[in-house]
Design a protein around this motif. Structure first.
Motif, PDB file in Angstrom:
ATOM      1  N   THR A 101      24.819 -33.157 -72.676  1.00 11.37           N
ATOM      2  CA  THR A 101      24.193 -32.049 -71.632  1.00 11.37           C
ATOM      3  C   THR A 101      23.365 -32.259 -70.622  1.00 11.37           C
ATOM      4  O   THR A 101      23.953 -31.573 -69.484  1.00 11.37           O
ATOM      5  CB  THR A 101      24.110 -30.911 -72.436  1.00 11.37           C
ATOM      6  N   ASP A 104      25.363 -34.299 -67.956  1.00 12.82           N
ATOM      7  CA  ASP A 104      26.293 -33.239 -67.201  1.00 12.82           C
ATOM      8  C   ASP A 104      25.701 -32.417 -66.064  1.00 12.82           C
ATOM      9  O   ASP A 104      26.222 -32.253 -65.026  1.00 12.82           O
ATOM     10  CB  ASP A 104      26.918 -32.352 -68.233  1.00 12.82           C
ATOM     11  N   ARG A 107      24.726 -34.661 -63.156  1.00 14.75           N
ATOM     12  CA  ARG A 107      25.933 -34.761 -62.289  1.00 14.75           C
ATOM     13  C   ARG A 107      26.337 -33.391 -61.512  1.00 14.75           C
ATOM     14  O   ARG A 107      26.452 -33.672 -60.311  1.00 14.75           O
ATOM     15  CB  ARG A 107      27.189 -35.025 -63.257  1.00 14.75           C
ATOM     16  N   LYS A 108      26.251 -32.455 -62.011  1.00 14.27           N
ATOM     17  CA  LYS A 108      26.451 -31.257 -61.462  1.00 14.27           C
ATOM     18  C   LYS A 108      25.590 -30.895 -60.201  1.00 14.27           C
ATOM     19  O   LYS A 108      26.043 -30.584 -59.119  1.00 14.27           O
ATOM     20  CB  LYS A 108      26.596 -30.010 -62.250  1.00 14.27           C
TER      21      LYS A 108
END
Ligand code: GLU
Length: 441
Positions: A101, A104, A107-108
């Motif tokens: 998580t 992620d 990355r976002k």
């Protein structure tokens, strides 16, 4: 010595895309008089299944892609551990604790800021105390290889000169949190220790190759020559993965496709050489040239395998199908004729059964109303069986005399009455095989 390998993960059946990889590696090794290794990439104990290992071997055997030896990654875990230790000692390996998580989220954020989603190496800044604290809170971390931020370059056997900026790639995770060695590390250790000289694989591996080149060099090895073939798409250019279920080799095999048809198509599809039926593996080996392949996605249509299969069957002589024909129950005296007559009229061997049943039991006659009288008259002139190679000529000669019919008007109604079909083998060849004539009434 040229050494190649085909390295499937035994997590499913081989499909037509994997076969391409296997075939290219096989052909390169055989052309150079080298070695072809079947390497089972089974480092994932949960997803790897023994039944798939057996199935992969059966499929390769069916195709005639014989390997010189089998290697299994699950038996070489100590080698990968040793390599990991070496990387740790060199300071090229570091433990990272981010959860999926968290990764992620990072990355976002990067994407939002218009940056490439590359791992930010935050773990490199952790002190020993911080790592210990994270470890007691989250358990072991993953192990990442620290890439050198320089350009990674190679001359690809298909794609030509490639240059990838290592800074645009995340430091690859080589060991999972649960300690499982990942493919990237296992693969480079194997390729190096097994003396693999050429690696051909799908273009989905290009980024892997870049990182693997650095890892191989860090471990003191020499990178093999790499080539990345294009990926297959369906006939309309659609992703093949959607249809993989129907493109497993075993399904193709069950549909009656012949190995040489598959190999002939796959050794040429996507290259600038035309697809030609080859009946011997040696011809495929001789004619194979990796440099003729292009980088564009390659359209594959399973339907193309059927005409090639039909043409291949036409090249087979009776001795090579003798047992299969005997198994259909064709009497010895008729067997050779049965094959030479039907082989021109089948798409796959499974069509033979229908032909034999037709000859044995007689066909349901097809008689057009306007021919009914003519056919009845002809049948009265048909001699008792068994028929021979002269029966058709003698009989139709007599029918012509009696009825005055000739040409198509004479032959077609008789063919349809005897075989139920408008087309088929030469009727002089059909007659000796025909055991029953239902149209006699
Ligand atoms: N097991 C890997 C795969 O099937 C092998 C890739 C390679 O050839 O290195 O994708």
């Amino acid at each position: 010595m040229t050494t190649t390998r085909f390295a499937p993960s035994p997590t499913g059946y081989i499909h037509i895309g994997n076969l391409r990889t296997a075939l290219f590696n096989y052909l390169i090794a055989r052309k150079a008089g080298g070695q072809f290794i079947l390497r089972i990439d089974d480092t994932d104990p949960e997803r790897s299944k023994e039944e798939y290992v057996d199935a992969i071997k059966q499929d390769l055997d069916w195709l005639g892609l014989h390997w010189d030896r089998v290697e299994r990654q699950s038996e070489r875990l100590d080698r990968y551990e040793a390599a990991a230790e070496k990387l740790r000692e060199m300071g090229r390996f570091y433990e990272a604790f981010e959860t999926p998580t968290e990764l992620d989220l990072k990355r976002k954020k990067q994407l939002n800021m218009g940056k490439p989603p590359v791992y930010d190496r935050a773990a490199l800044n952790l002190s020993e105390d911080e790592k210990a604290a994270l470890r007691s809170e989250r358990g072991q971390g993953v192990w990442r290889f620290k890439l050198d931020h320089e350009r990674i370059e190679w001359t690809d056997g298909i794609l030509g000169d490639i240059s990838i900026d290592a800074a645009s790639v995340s430091d690859p995770v080589l060991i999972r949190q649960d300690g499982q060695m990942l493919y990237t590390l296992a693969s480079v250790v194997d390729d190096t220790e097994m003396g693999v000289t050429h690696v051909v694989r799908g273009s989905d591996h290009v980024t892997n190759t870049a990182t693997q080149i650095q890892i191989i060099k860090a471990l003191g090895g020499t990178p093999p020559v790499f080539a990345h073939h294009s990926l297959l798409t369906g006939p309309q250019g659609e992703a093949l993965s959607k249809r993989l279920g129907t493109l497993a080799l075993r399904d193709l095999r069950e549909s009656g496709v012949e190995p040489m048809a598959v190999l002939s198509l796959m050794a040429r599809l996507g290259s600038s050489d035309p697809v030609e039926l080859r009946t011997e593996m040696a011809e495929l080996i001789d004619g194979f040239d990796l440099s003729r392949f292009g980088s564009a996605p390659t359209k594959f249509d399973a339907e193309d395998l059927y005409p090639l299969t039909a043409r291949y069957l036409q090249t087979l002589d009776y001795t090579s199908v003798k047992d299969e024909i005997a198994a259909l129950g064709v009497p010895d005296a008729l067997a050779e004729r049965f094959w030479t007559v039907t082989r021109e009229n089948i798409t796959t061997k499974s069509d033979l059964k229908g032909w034999w049943e037709m000859f044995r039991d007689g066909a349901e006659p097809v008689i057009d109303a306007e021919d009914a009288e003519f056919v009845a008259e002809a049948m009265a002139l048909l001699p008792e069986g068994p028929f021979d190679g002269d029966t058709w000529g003698t009989w139709t000669g007599a029918v012509k005399q009696a009825t005055g019919r000739k040409g198509r008007g004479l032959f077609m109604p008789l063919r349809k009455a005897l075989t139920g079909m408008e087309r088929g083998p030469d009727m002089s060849d059909v007659m000796p095989l025909l055991q029953v004539v239902k149209a006699r009434g």
